[in-house]
Design a protein around this motif. Structure first.
Motif, PDB file in Angstrom:
ATOM      1  N   THR A   1      31.431 -11.452 178.691  1.00  0.00           N
ATOM      2  CA  THR A   1      32.753 -11.218 179.270  1.00  0.00           C
ATOM      3  C   THR A   1      33.771 -12.012 178.471  1.00  0.00           C
TER       4      THR A   1
ATOM      5  N   GLN B   1      35.902  -2.196 184.290  1.00  0.00           N
ATOM      6  CA  GLN B   1      35.664  -3.472 183.614  1.00  0.00           C
ATOM      7  C   GLN B   1      35.761  -3.324 182.098  1.00  0.00           C
ATOM      8  N   ALA B   2      35.211  -2.230 181.573  1.00  0.00           N
ATOM      9  CA  ALA B   2      35.272  -1.998 180.124  1.00  0.00           C
ATOM     10  C   ALA B   2      36.729  -1.869 179.668  1.00  0.00           C
TER      11      ALA B   2
ATOM     12  N   ALA C   1      34.643  -4.309 172.635  1.00  0.00           N
ATOM     13  CA  ALA C   1      34.285  -4.277 174.056  1.00  0.00           C
ATOM     14  C   ALA C   1      32.929  -3.606 174.261  1.00  0.00           C
ATOM     15  N   ALA C   2      32.628  -2.589 173.457  1.00  0.00           N
ATOM     16  CA  ALA C   2      31.322  -1.929 173.562  1.00  0.00           C
ATOM     17  C   ALA C   2      30.197  -2.896 173.190  1.00  0.00           C
TER      18      ALA C   2
ATOM     19  N   ALA D   1      29.826  -5.354 176.030  1.00  0.00           N
ATOM     20  CA  ALA D   1      29.108  -4.749 177.159  1.00  0.00           C
ATOM     21  C   ALA D   1      27.611  -4.679 176.872  1.00  0.00           C
ATOM     22  N   ARG D   2      27.251  -4.338 175.646  1.00  0.00           N
ATOM     23  CA  ARG D   2      25.845  -4.251 175.278  1.00  0.00           C
ATOM     24  C   ARG D   2      25.121  -5.583 175.473  1.00  0.00           C
TER      25      ARG D   2
ATOM     26  N   GLY E   1      26.300  -8.036 177.492  1.00  0.00           N
ATOM     27  CA  GLY E   1      26.627  -8.623 178.784  1.00  0.00           C
ATOM     28  C   GLY E   1      27.613  -9.772 178.703  1.00  0.00           C
TER      29      GLY E   1
ATOM     30  N   LEU F   1      32.133  -0.103 186.196  1.00  0.00           N
ATOM     31  CA  LEU F   1      31.826  -0.443 184.809  1.00  0.00           C
ATOM     32  C   LEU F   1      32.918   0.066 183.866  1.00  0.00           C
TER      33      LEU F   1
ATOM     34  N   VAL G   1      38.232  -5.296 179.633  1.00  0.00           N
ATOM     35  CA  VAL G   1      37.775  -6.079 178.478  1.00  0.00           C
ATOM     36  C   VAL G   1      38.494  -5.594 177.217  1.00  0.00           C
ATOM     37  N   GLU G   2      38.632  -4.289 177.066  1.00  0.00           N
ATOM     38  CA  GLU G   2      39.359  -3.747 175.907  1.00  0.00           C
ATOM     39  C   GLU G   2      40.780  -4.277 175.879  1.00  0.00           C
TER      40      GLU G   2
END
Length: 147
Positions: free
Chosen positions: A102, A47-48, A93-94, A97-98, A100, A44, A51-52
């Protein structure tokens, strides 16, 4: 009780031996579960970070597309610097993620709209400015001829 006495007691009591084995299995199972959770957490985090980075790249591309339209503003690149874009990307990105989301999903759904806005907005803004300047010129001429 010494280890030898405990071993003798367990040999005399088969139930105690089963409990000992079950405890060992539970401990190994818990260790596997803990490792699995740690692996999931690491994935995770990876992945974060990805995404950032992706979001920051998209923001930099947008900044580049808009820069020409803000040529009149010398501080544009100072205000919209890499640190600002990175901060937006981290927080964006946060949120992603919250929910879901992408980058692939967002760009598949909204990428064409974002691209259209990116190429249209600077030209539309420049046109708007040119119309305003022309209107001001015509008004100045009209006021000059009335005097």
């Amino acid at each position: 009780m010494s280890d030898q006495q405990e071993a003798t007691a367990q040999a005399a009591d088969p139930f105690a031996e089963l409990v000992g084995r079950a405890s060992a299995i539970d401990g190994a199972g818990q260790a596997l579960q803990d490792q699995h959770q740690a692996d999931e957490q690491a994935e995770l985090m990876r992945q974060a970070a990805s995404v950032e980075d992706d979001l920051c790249d998209v923001l930099k591309m947008a900044r580049g597309m808009l820069a020409a339209g803000f040529a009149w503003w010398p501080q544009f690149n100072t205000v919209w610097n890499d640190d600002v874009l990175k901060g937006i990307a981290i927080n964006g990105a946060a949120i992603m993620a919250r929910h879901g989301w992408t980058m692939v999903e967002l760009m598949a759904k909204w990428g064409p709209y974002i691209g259209l806005l990116g190429v249209t907005a600077p030209a539309a803004y420049a046109t708007w400015q040119a119309i305003g300047e022309r209107r001001a010129e015509l008004e100045a001429q009209a006021h000059g001829s009335h005097q």
